[in-house]
Design an enzyme around this catalytic site. Structure first.
Site, PDB file in Angstrom:
ATOM      1  N   SER A 127       0.833  -1.194   0.000  1.00  0.00           N
ATOM      2  CA  SER A 127       0.000   0.000   0.000  1.00  0.00           C
ATOM      3  C   SER A 127       0.872   1.249   0.000  1.00  0.00           C
ATOM      4  CB  SER A 127      -0.849  -0.041   1.277  1.00  0.00           C
ATOM      5  OG  SER A 127      -1.386   1.206   1.554  1.00  0.00           O
ATOM      6  N   TYR A 152      -1.969  -1.371  11.232  1.00  0.00           N
ATOM      7  CA  TYR A 152      -2.213  -1.877   9.872  1.00  0.00           C
ATOM      8  C   TYR A 152      -1.073  -1.459   8.935  1.00  0.00           C
ATOM      9  CZ  TYR A 152      -3.703  -1.599   5.055  1.00  0.00           C
ATOM     10  OH  TYR A 152      -3.718  -1.691   3.688  1.00  0.00           O
ATOM     11  N   LYS A 156       2.145  -3.642   6.807  1.00  0.00           N
ATOM     12  CA  LYS A 156       2.558  -3.576   5.390  1.00  0.00           C
ATOM     13  C   LYS A 156       4.063  -3.303   5.295  1.00  0.00           C
ATOM     14  CE  LYS A 156      -1.382  -4.440   3.418  1.00  0.00           C
ATOM     15  NZ  LYS A 156      -1.590  -5.765   2.805  1.00  0.00           N
TER      16      LYS A 156
END
Ligand code: UFG
Length: 344
Positions: A127, A152, A156
């Site tokens: 992302s 979160y 990543k």
């Protein structure tokens, strides 16, 4: 013989659209999904579009035994696209261990399986969140990785590090890391799309539900940012365009064309669009009014970010093509389909 590809999280929003594009490009797709944030009926939508029902295993990728059993059953697999992950930024702040376990244990199982079952390639869904609040936009792949603003986002970043370290051990498969900007829209047939559970957290699903009257009004989070109209800017990428990039990435690896054992690509349009622009373009594209009001800033929001997709354009031969209006009209068509089906 067709190349077989495993899509973890293949019933999700990006996974299901990627399944369609891979099948249409001649790949044989196998889906692993625990259905924690998706519905089994997505397989019907995929089959309606392509005429092919993908093989499906309801397994959780944190369960290594189940993953290995499925790999054994399926025989030779050419590659994996690892989408399966928890993805709600706010929830990750409340339940960090859940996020670290789901997102990292599943990744490690899939990487080990990729090596043990002699796959050629591994594609990871990353992302633009890894860039944090960038110093300048458009952001290219060499932009610094900034400290993550949520568990979160951290998963990543850590996932990218894990893949990099693993590849550097000299294993014999290639990895491609795809950094998505903001995926939106739905398949033009309205057979598949985004299925948010509960109150949508992301902008376009909320816009669609406000337009449909399911929500009273959209809250625009902030109009006092340092942007032309004061609202935040993102790079909204059509989900079908995004799905097609996975076909390019997998083809590159399966055909042995990767130059580096690990490659990174930004997947965006190269254009920044503000929240208010998106809402106005939605109204123009659909002719439907979106009730909204300006509210305070949302904690943790990035002010502005859009990507430079030149590397993907040049090396993968991929380019975002669907105009924003068409993407928004597709999302609305999908919202109306959900209403017809009585889903929401
Ligand atoms: N927004 C609103 N009202 C809403 C929802 C969103 O004004 O009801 C605004 C946000 O404040 C933001 C913009 O719309 O300015 C986009 O917000 P989204 O939640 O749709 O997307 P984000 O850019 O915040 O986050 C998305 C994904 C994350 C991912 C991140 C960067 O949801 O998973 O992109 O990749 F980490």
């Amino acid at each position: 013989m067709k190349n077989k590809i495993v899509l973890t999280g293949g019933c999700g929003f990006i996974g299901s659209h990627t399944c369609v594009e891979l099948q249409e490009a001649g790949f044989d797709v196998v889906i692993f999904d625990n259905l924690s944030n998706s519905e089994i009926t997505v397989l019907d939508g995929i089959e309606k579009i392509t005429g092919i029902r993908p093989a499906f295993y309801q397994i959780d990728c944190t369960d290594k035994g189940a993953v290995y059993q499925a790999f054994q059953k399926e025989g030779p697999i050419a590659g994996v696209v690892h989408f399966a992950a928890s993805k709600a930024v706010g929830e990750s702040v409340q339940k960090p261990l859940l996020y670290y376990r789901n997102n990292l244990a599943s990744l490690m199982n899939m990487l080990e399986a990729a090596q043990d079952f002699h796959l050629k390639g591994f594609v990871f869904s990353s992302s633009c969140t890894v860039y944090g609040e960038p110093d300048k936009s458009p952001v290219d792949e060499s932009a610094p990785i900034k400290p993550a603003t949520s568990p979160y986002g951290n998963t990543k970043q850590i996932a990218e590090e894990i893949i990099k370290d693993y590849v550097h051990t000299g294993i014999d498969f290639n990895a491609i890391i795809l950094r998505y900007f903001n995926p939106i829209g739905a398949h033009p047939t309205a057979e598949i799309g985004e299925l948010p559970r509960g109150v949508p957290q992301n902008l376009l699903p909320y816009v669609c539900q406000a337009a449909m009257g399911i929500r009273k009004e959209l809250s625009v989070f902030g109009n006092d940012y340092n942007t032309p109209d004061g609202s935040c800017i993102r790079d909204y990428i059509d989900v079908t365009d995004l799905a097609k990039a996975h076909v390019c990435a997998l083809s590159r690896m399966v055909d042995g064309k990767s130059k580096d054992q690990i490659e990174y690509y930004n997947l965006g349009t190269g254009k920044g669009v503000s929240v208010l622009e998106l809402v106005n373009t939605f109204m123009e594209a659909t002719g439907v009014k979106v009730p909204y009001s300006i509210k305070g800033r949302r904690e943790g929001d990035i002010e502005k970010i859009w990507g430079n997709p030149s590397h993907a354009n040049e090396v993968l031969g991929w380019k975002a093509q669907v105009p924003l209006k068409e993407t928004l009209a597709n999302a609305w068509r999908w919202q109306m389909r959900l209403r017809e089906k009585g889903v929401m």
